[in-house]
Design a protein around this motif. Sequence first.
Motif: not given
Length: 108
Positions: A85-105
């Motif tokens: 992760f090279s750019s500062p900011g809030k990154v929303k990470v998801r799973c394209a197969i399981h939409p309930r999977m959510k992670l904020t980096v």
Amino acid sequence: MPMIRKSIVILALGTCITATEAAAEDVIITQQDKAFSEEEVTIKAGDSVTFMNNDSTTHNVYSRSKGNQFDSGAQGPNESMTQVFSSPGKVKVRCAIHPRMKLTVNVE
């Protein structure tokens, strides 16, 4: 500047550069029971996150957040992928197969 002194300065600068490069860290996020192991993590720009699939199903981890876009593609059980992760900011990470999977980096 005498040659020996110049060599010492160059060696010292090289050591500082190497130490800075070695400072990047790797956070491990597992995927199990169709969920990420964390909901939110904070890292520094240049750090990486390794996504380890400890699940019995395939996942597809991705982000469309500006400056940190990526797509792992199909990631089968027991596979992993590492994303820097090279750019500062809030990154929303998801799973394209399981939409309930959510992670904020949070990249500082």
